[in-house]
Design an enzyme around this catalytic site. Structure first.
Site, PDB file in Angstrom:
ATOM      1  N   ARG A  33       0.827  -1.215   0.000  1.00  0.00           N
ATOM      2  CA  ARG A  33       0.000   0.000   0.000  1.00  0.00           C
ATOM      3  C   ARG A  33       0.858   1.261   0.000  1.00  0.00           C
ATOM      4  O   ARG A  33       0.462   2.296  -0.537  1.00  0.00           O
ATOM      5  CB  ARG A  33      -0.970  -0.022   1.190  1.00  0.00           C
ATOM      6  CG  ARG A  33      -2.022   1.110   1.160  1.00  0.00           C
ATOM      7  CD  ARG A  33      -3.152   0.818   2.133  1.00  0.00           C
ATOM      8  NE  ARG A  33      -4.186   1.852   2.147  1.00  0.00           N
ATOM      9  CZ  ARG A  33      -4.284   2.801   3.077  1.00  0.00           C
ATOM     10  NH1 ARG A  33      -3.405   2.862   4.073  1.00  0.00           N
ATOM     11  NH2 ARG A  33      -5.256   3.698   3.016  1.00  0.00           N
ATOM     12  N   ILE A  59      -7.014   7.955  -0.915  1.00  0.00           N
ATOM     13  CA  ILE A  59      -6.949   6.493  -1.048  1.00  0.00           C
ATOM     14  C   ILE A  59      -7.832   5.980   0.079  1.00  0.00           C
ATOM     15  O   ILE A  59      -7.741   6.451   1.210  1.00  0.00           O
ATOM     16  CB  ILE A  59      -5.499   5.965  -0.929  1.00  0.00           C
ATOM     17  CG1 ILE A  59      -5.437   4.437  -0.988  1.00  0.00           C
ATOM     18  CG2 ILE A  59      -4.787   6.466   0.320  1.00  0.00           C
ATOM     19  CD1 ILE A  59      -3.989   3.894  -1.048  1.00  0.00           C
ATOM     20  N   SER A  60      -8.730   5.039  -0.232  1.00  0.00           N
ATOM     21  CA  SER A  60      -9.694   4.587   0.771  1.00  0.00           C
ATOM     22  C   SER A  60      -9.002   3.827   1.896  1.00  0.00           C
ATOM     23  O   SER A  60      -7.903   3.302   1.742  1.00  0.00           O
ATOM     24  CB  SER A  60     -10.746   3.685   0.137  1.00  0.00           C
ATOM     25  OG  SER A  60     -11.295   4.295  -1.000  1.00  0.00           O
ATOM     26  N   GLN A  61      -9.730   3.753   3.000  1.00  0.00           N
ATOM     27  CA  GLN A  61      -9.315   2.977   4.173  1.00  0.00           C
ATOM     28  C   GLN A  61      -9.240   1.487   3.774  1.00  0.00           C
ATOM     29  O   GLN A  61     -10.140   1.010   3.074  1.00  0.00           O
ATOM     30  CB  GLN A  61     -10.427   3.231   5.179  1.00  0.00           C
ATOM     31  CG  GLN A  61     -10.293   2.670   6.520  1.00  0.00           C
ATOM     32  CD  GLN A  61     -11.618   2.851   7.266  1.00  0.00           C
ATOM     33  OE1 GLN A  61     -12.458   3.678   6.903  1.00  0.00           O
ATOM     34  NE2 GLN A  61     -11.796   2.063   8.302  1.00  0.00           N
ATOM     35  N   PRO A  62      -8.218   0.751   4.201  1.00  0.00           N
ATOM     36  CA  PRO A  62      -8.120  -0.665   3.827  1.00  0.00           C
ATOM     37  C   PRO A  62      -9.386  -1.485   4.126  1.00  0.00           C
ATOM     38  O   PRO A  62      -9.784  -2.310   3.308  1.00  0.00           O
ATOM     39  CB  PRO A  62      -6.931  -1.168   4.659  1.00  0.00           C
ATOM     40  CG  PRO A  62      -6.078   0.045   4.844  1.00  0.00           C
ATOM     41  CD  PRO A  62      -7.029   1.207   4.949  1.00  0.00           C
TER      42      PRO A  62
END
Ligand code: SAH
Length: 232
Positions: A33, A59-62
């Site tokens: 990431r 960038i989205s949260q995992p």
């Protein structure tokens, strides 16, 4: 804490939060990431948090990436359309669990950087274009799966419904304001669509048209709060 230890901690958190799909967990483990986020945030690469990537985008949260990918019910024979390439991270995760990913981004500078990262990681089954994802990708349609990573207001874009195969599934965040936004799963049947509301989320808005240079200049001059960052 080492990167490996942080990664293991993240995977444990995802498992606890309901991610049971082993292909999805393996993809999160394999995709670095940190390659998709600005250097200044590298220490947070395996924290479960969204991070700024420039031009007011994130960038989205995992956990959100994992939940959406799991909800998509995807497998390695499927062709997937993603709207909102952003950093390229979600596309990289998809590339490990499906046959081919097509991804559309309206900000050219973000797309160029994402493509560079994907090239450097030698990911070969993703094709990207700069375009308005609300129109879908007519030349490549139909798609077995569609995942939208920006929020529509009330209805999924008509073109995306049209470009979904029979039996196909689309995951899309929708809601007027961030407080009432949810992820929906839309399934296409021979005779129509079924729509299920999954979980609450907060995505940046799905916007029409390719971003103009003046829109991008304005975002650089006047970034949204907390996202004051230039693409590098
Ligand atoms: N999937 C991304 C998350 C990106 S945030 C990741 O993993 O990093 C959402 C992205 O959707 C932003 O980059 C935004 O520019 C893009 N976007 C918004 N509306 C769009 C549209 N109509 N077509 C294509 N991209 C769009």
């Amino acid at each position: 804490m080492t990167v490996e230890a942080r990664k293991i901690r993240l995977i444990m958190k995802l498992r606890k939060s309901g991610i049971t799909n082993t292909a999805v967990l393996a993809a999160i483990e394999r995709v670095p990431r940190e390659a998709f986020i600005p250097k200044m945030f590298h220490d947070q690469a395996y924290e479960d948090t969204a991070l700024p990537i420039g031009l007011g985008q994130t960038i989205s949260q995992p956990l959100v990436v994992a939940l959406m990918t799991q909800a998509l019910r995807v497998n390695d024979r499927m062709k997937v359309l993603e709207i909102g390439t952003g950093s390229g991270y979600q596309a990289a995760i998809l590339s490990k669990v499906c046959r081919r990913v097509y991804s559309i981004e309206r900000h050219r500078p973000l797309l160029h950087r994402a493509q560079k990262v994907l090239d450097s990681l030698q990911v070969r089954n993703i094709t990207t274009i700069c375009g308005d994802g609300m129109q879908g990708w007519v030349e490549q349609a139909p798609f077995d799966r569609i995942i939208v990573t920006a929020a529509a207001t009330t209805e999924p874009p008509e073109a995306l419904l049209d470009q979904l195969s029979i039996g196909g599934v689309m995951i899309i965040p929708m809601g007027y304001d961030k407080a009432s936004q949810h992820i929906y799963r839309i399934t296409r049947y021979e005779d129509g669509f079924d729509c299920e509301r999954l979980m609450p989320t907060r995505f940046v808005p799905l916007l029409p048209h390719i971003a103009t240079p003046s829109e991008e200049a304005e975002l650089l001059r006047n970034p949204p709060e907390h996202l004051a960052l230039q693409p590098n």
